[in-house]
Scaffold this motif. Structure first.
Motif, PDB file in Angstrom:
ATOM      1  N   PHE A 202      -5.662  -6.206   9.470  1.00 20.37           N
ATOM      2  CA  PHE A 202      -4.240  -6.153   9.127  1.00 20.37           C
ATOM      3  C   PHE A 202      -4.097  -6.480   7.646  1.00 20.37           C
ATOM      4  N   HIS A 203      -3.211  -5.751   6.974  1.00 19.16           N
ATOM      5  CA  HIS A 203      -2.999  -5.962   5.536  1.00 19.16           C
ATOM      6  C   HIS A 203      -1.509  -6.134   5.291  1.00 19.16           C
ATOM      7  N   ILE A 204      -1.087  -7.350   4.974  1.00 17.59           N
ATOM      8  CA  ILE A 204       0.288  -7.628   4.583  1.00 17.59           C
ATOM      9  C   ILE A 204       0.404  -7.279   3.101  1.00 17.59           C
ATOM     10  N   VAL A 205       1.184  -6.253   2.783  1.00 15.02           N
ATOM     11  CA  VAL A 205       1.166  -5.722   1.409  1.00 15.02           C
ATOM     12  C   VAL A 205       2.078  -6.489   0.461  1.00 15.02           C
ATOM     13  N   ASP A 206       2.919  -7.380   0.986  1.00 17.28           N
ATOM     14  CA  ASP A 206       3.851  -8.155   0.166  1.00 17.28           C
ATOM     15  C   ASP A 206       3.688  -9.624   0.510  1.00 17.28           C
ATOM     16  N   HIS A 207       3.300 -10.441  -0.475  1.00 14.28           N
ATOM     17  CA  HIS A 207       3.012 -11.860  -0.239  1.00 14.28           C
ATOM     18  C   HIS A 207       4.203 -12.614   0.333  1.00 14.28           C
ATOM     19  N   SER A 208       5.427 -12.143   0.088  1.00 16.10           N
ATOM     20  CA  SER A 208       6.590 -12.862   0.599  1.00 16.10           C
ATOM     21  C   SER A 208       6.759 -12.683   2.101  1.00 16.10           C
ATOM     22  N   TYR A 209       5.892 -11.882   2.732  1.00 18.95           N
ATOM     23  CA  TYR A 209       5.854 -11.750   4.188  1.00 18.95           C
ATOM     24  C   TYR A 209       4.618 -12.429   4.777  1.00 18.95           C
ATOM     25  N   ALA A 210       4.056 -13.363   4.040  1.00 16.50           N
ATOM     26  CA  ALA A 210       2.825 -14.016   4.497  1.00 16.50           C
ATOM     27  C   ALA A 210       3.032 -14.799   5.783  1.00 16.50           C
ATOM     28  N   GLU A 211       4.284 -15.124   6.145  1.00 17.04           N
ATOM     29  CA  GLU A 211       4.517 -15.850   7.391  1.00 17.04           C
ATOM     30  C   GLU A 211       4.116 -15.036   8.615  1.00 17.04           C
ATOM     31  N   LEU A 212       3.932 -13.711   8.462  1.00 15.66           N
ATOM     32  CA  LEU A 212       3.456 -12.889   9.574  1.00 15.66           C
ATOM     33  C   LEU A 212       2.061 -13.302  10.023  1.00 15.66           C
ATOM     34  N   LEU A 213       1.359 -14.053   9.187  1.00 20.64           N
ATOM     35  CA  LEU A 213       0.037 -14.555   9.599  1.00 20.64           C
ATOM     36  C   LEU A 213       0.123 -15.387  10.870  1.00 20.64           C
ATOM     37  N   GLY A 214       1.278 -15.982  11.147  1.00 16.77           N
ATOM     38  CA  GLY A 214       1.431 -16.752  12.370  1.00 16.77           C
ATOM     39  C   GLY A 214       1.365 -15.911  13.624  1.00 16.77           C
ATOM     40  N   ALA A 215       1.540 -14.593  13.492  1.00 19.81           N
ATOM     41  CA  ALA A 215       1.486 -13.697  14.645  1.00 19.81           C
ATOM     42  C   ALA A 215       0.234 -12.829  14.642  1.00 19.81           C
ATOM     43  N   LEU A 216      -0.692 -13.086  13.718  1.00 21.91           N
ATOM     44  CA  LEU A 216      -1.858 -12.222  13.547  1.00 21.91           C
ATOM     45  C   LEU A 216      -3.156 -13.024  13.646  1.00 21.91           C
ATOM     46  N   PRO A 217      -4.269 -12.337  13.944  1.00 24.22           N
ATOM     47  CA  PRO A 217      -5.574 -13.000  13.866  1.00 24.22           C
ATOM     48  C   PRO A 217      -5.912 -13.264  12.400  1.00 24.22           C
ATOM     49  N   GLN A 218      -5.909 -14.512  11.994  1.00 22.87           N
ATOM     50  CA  GLN A 218      -6.033 -14.841  10.566  1.00 22.87           C
ATOM     51  C   GLN A 218      -7.365 -14.398   9.974  1.00 22.87           C
ATOM     52  N   SER A 219      -8.417 -14.414  10.766  1.00 29.61           N
ATOM     53  CA  SER A 219      -9.726 -14.026  10.252  1.00 29.61           C
ATOM     54  C   SER A 219      -9.819 -12.536   9.970  1.00 29.61           C
ATOM     55  N   ARG A 220      -8.818 -11.773  10.403  1.00 26.08           N
ATOM     56  CA  ARG A 220      -8.826 -10.328  10.180  1.00 26.08           C
ATOM     57  C   ARG A 220      -7.618  -9.862   9.379  1.00 26.08           C
ATOM     58  N   THR A 221      -6.998 -10.778   8.656  1.00 29.77           N
ATOM     59  CA  THR A 221      -5.782 -10.430   7.927  1.00 29.77           C
ATOM     60  C   THR A 221      -5.961 -10.616   6.427  1.00 29.77           C
ATOM     61  N   VAL A 222      -5.547  -9.606   5.682  1.00 29.27           N
ATOM     62  CA  VAL A 222      -5.569  -9.590   4.225  1.00 29.27           C
ATOM     63  C   VAL A 222      -4.120  -9.613   3.734  1.00 29.27           C
ATOM     64  N   VAL A 223      -3.858 -10.350   2.671  1.00 29.92           N
ATOM     65  CA  VAL A 223      -2.522 -10.367   2.058  1.00 29.92           C
ATOM     66  C   VAL A 223      -2.671 -10.037   0.575  1.00 29.92           C
ATOM     67  N   THR A 224      -1.811  -9.167   0.075  1.00 25.78           N
ATOM     68  CA  THR A 224      -1.774  -8.922  -1.365  1.00 25.78           C
ATOM     69  C   THR A 224      -0.713  -9.805  -1.997  1.00 25.78           C
ATOM     70  N   CYS A 225      -1.097 -10.570  -2.999  1.00 28.26           N
ATOM     71  CA  CYS A 225      -0.149 -11.390  -3.759  1.00 28.26           C
ATOM     72  C   CYS A 225       0.080 -10.726  -5.109  1.00 28.26           C
ATOM     73  N   HIS A 226       1.327 -10.417  -5.381  1.00 28.14           N
ATOM     74  CA  HIS A 226       1.688  -9.743  -6.629  1.00 28.14           C
ATOM     75  C   HIS A 226       2.061 -10.739  -7.729  1.00 28.14           C
ATOM     76  N   ASP A 227       2.721 -11.819  -7.370  1.00 31.20           N
ATOM     77  CA  ASP A 227       2.993 -12.886  -8.338  1.00 31.20           C
ATOM     78  C   ASP A 227       3.550 -14.095  -7.597  1.00 31.20           C
ATOM     79  N   LEU A 228       3.432 -15.258  -8.233  1.00 23.92           N
ATOM     80  CA  LEU A 228       4.035 -16.495  -7.733  1.00 23.92           C
ATOM     81  C   LEU A 228       5.007 -17.017  -8.783  1.00 23.92           C
ATOM     82  N   MET A 229       5.813 -16.123  -9.304  1.00 25.81           N
ATOM     83  CA  MET A 229       6.687 -16.440 -10.422  1.00 25.81           C
ATOM     84  C   MET A 229       7.599 -17.636 -10.147  1.00 25.81           C
ATOM     85  N   LEU A 230       8.194 -17.680  -8.946  1.00 28.37           N
ATOM     86  CA  LEU A 230       9.126 -18.771  -8.644  1.00 28.37           C
ATOM     87  C   LEU A 230       8.425 -20.123  -8.657  1.00 28.37           C
ATOM     88  N   LEU A 231       7.179 -20.159  -8.204  1.00 33.31           N
ATOM     89  CA  LEU A 231       6.447 -21.427  -8.214  1.00 33.31           C
ATOM     90  C   LEU A 231       5.955 -21.758  -9.621  1.00 33.31           C
TER      91      LEU A 231
END
Length: 507
Positions: A202-231
């Motif tokens: 599984f590939h979450i293409v937008d880091h701001s949807y990273a909470e979907l990891l709670g519904a996915l097998p974490q060992s098989r999930t990739v997330v793309t982070c584009h920026d952490l500007m707010l932090l």
């Protein structure tokens, strides 16, 4: 790698060869609908298939316990043939969303199935791209996901599809409940959807949807982070600060990045921020820059000249600024640079693409006496954007922060010299192919622009450098990097088959 068809359990009468099927609840009130569903599923189940489009009603999804406002679904699968098939309709009750069935066989124009293909069905690695919700649309994220899906289209051994909840329902639009529908979809129906999807990766293409990891097998999930500007704005001076509730919500979401098998970062700057601000281990980070579409290229001179005559309103020179209107885009500085150039006797205008000036920015332009030289273009499609890049003399891009920075790259690909701020990500992307100054350095930015406008040899050199630099950022390189990440993650264990055994329900 096992294909989704060989999931380790006998196929049911309602399971198609790809493992993506709808499953209806057989109640007495839905008997007719269930019969239609079985008939359609039998048409999809007997061969190696390409794609069919099925109109699945909101009422059908509601029968699976989804609320009416959150039951619209979109599953998009690449089409090997490039030709969409006519869609047999399953209509019941209200108007319906569209479901693309991965690897479903093409239907003939009369709705009957086409003959089976003789092509072999080798095992492949299945990847599901999890896209952002479409309201409001996020053009950058959609482009990113589209390019990935298209890039894997002709690569053997890969089955890459997309998932997201669909557009707003007519009921929500009628009663102005789009925000409520979006909130329900984000916290409830979208997680329910992804929990039921079978895939190797599984590939979450937008880091701001990273909470979907709670519904996915974490060992098989990739997330793309584009920026952490707010932090980053909370700990560094990058010209603005987010509102506290917005920052808290963003932080809660992106903290899930710590749980991902791999975090793909579009720049080394973003990778640094993920490591420093979220504590993600470096061994789980992969820097894979974005590519640039082949649609951005130098246009013929006669077309550019005609476009210049129409767009510049009689001005001799033009600057171009592409802006979302966010504070970090530093619009005020572009106005000050324009005023400085005009005060030096240069007949230059500012073409603005994207969000128009705010009332305060418009007042500043009048105060600086440059208001007549500011030409708003509004939101434009890619064809018009390519034209504007080509007709502009210089792209000015003085952002106080960027996670990557597509506009300078697109401008360079079109042969337009760029003047940018020297923030870290832009320095990565532009390299020595553009001129830079500090984001608030009006004199430095104006001097760089003046140099390009008044010295033809310098402008020609930076056009040459820009085209060469942009050619390094190809989507083919991005896809190759992602393929390597997918292979790493796919080897972490057995594929995810969805919950509740049998054919997964798409909710």
């Amino acid at each position: 790698m096992r294909s989704m068809a060989s999931a380790g359990r006998p196929p049911t009468s309602r399971q198609c060869s790809s493992g993506f099927c709808t499953r209806t609840s057989r109640t007495s009130t839905d008997a007719g609908m269930a019969a239609k569903s079985d008939q359609t599923q039998r048409a999809f189940a007997s061969s190696t298939v390409t794609r069919a489009t099925v109109n699945a009603s909101a009422a059908l999804l509601a029968s699976q316990c989804m609320p009416p406002l959150a039951c619209r679904l979109l599953i998009a699968q690449r089409d090997r043939t490039g030709t969409p098939a006519p869609s047999p309709a399953l209509r019941h009750g209200v108007s319906c969303g569209e479901v693309w069935m991965p690897e479903a066989r093409d239907a003939a124009s009369d709705g009957s199935p086409t003959p089976p293909s003789d092509a072999p069905t080798g095992a492949s690695t299945s990847v599901v791209l999890l896209r952002p919700l479409p309201l409001p649309p996020n053009r950058s994220m959609e482009r990113y996901a589209d390019e990935i899906q298209q890039g894997f289209q002709d690569r053997a051994g890969w089955e890459v599809s997309s998932a997201s909840t669909g557009r707003a329902s007519a009921l929500a639009s009628r009663f102005r409940l789009q925000r409520l529908e979006r909130a329900v979809a984000r916290v409830w129906s979208y997680p329910r959807l992804v929990r039921r999807l079978p895939a190797d990766v599984f590939h979450i293409v937008d880091h701001s949807y990273a909470e979907l990891l709670g519904a996915l097998p974490q060992s098989r999930t990739v997330v793309t982070c584009h920026d952490l500007m707010l932090l980053r704005a909370e700990v560094s001076d990058i010209g603005f600060r987010g509102r506290r509730p917005t920052v808290r919500r963003f932080r809660r979401r992106v903290e899930h990045l710590r749980r991902a098998a791999r975090v793909v970062c579009v720049s080394a700057t973003t990778a640094r921020d993920v490591r420093e601000l979220l504590g993600v281990e470096e061994e789980r980070l992969r820097v894979i820059p974005n590519g640039i579409s082949a649609a951005f290229y130098p246009l013929p001179a006669e077309r550019v000249q005609a476009a210049r005559t129409e767009a510049l309103g009689g001005h001799r020179h033009s600057l171009l600024h592409v802006s979302t209107g966010d504070p970090y885009k530093n619009v005020e500085t572009t106005l000050h640079v324009l005023a400085r150039l005009r005060a030096q006797g240069l007949d230059v205008c500012l073409l603005r693409v994207g969000v128009a000036l705010t009332d305060a920015q418009r007042a500043l332009s009048r105060e600086l006496r440059v208001d007549p030289a500011v030409i708003e273009q509004g939101r434009v499609d890619d064809a018009r954007l390519v034209e504007l890049y080509n007709l502009a003399d210089v792209l000015i891009f003085p952002s106080t922060y960027e996670g990557f920075g597509w506009p300078p790259l697109e401008a360079m690909a079109c042969g337009t010299p760029v003047v940018t701020s020297d923030c870290d990500a832009l320095a990565e992307v532009v390299g020595d192919a553009g001129l830079m100054a500090a984001p608030r350095d009006v004199e430095g930015l104006a001097a760089a622009v003046e140099r390009l406008l008044t010295d033809d040899a310098v402008a020609a050199e930076y056009r040459r450098r820009g085209v060469a630099r942009a050619a390094e950022f190809t989507w083919a390189r991005t896809i190759e990097g992602l393929a390597e990440v997918y292979r790493e993650v796919a080897g972490a264990g057995p594929p995810h088959l969805g919950v509740a055994g049998g054919a997964p329900t798409l909710l």
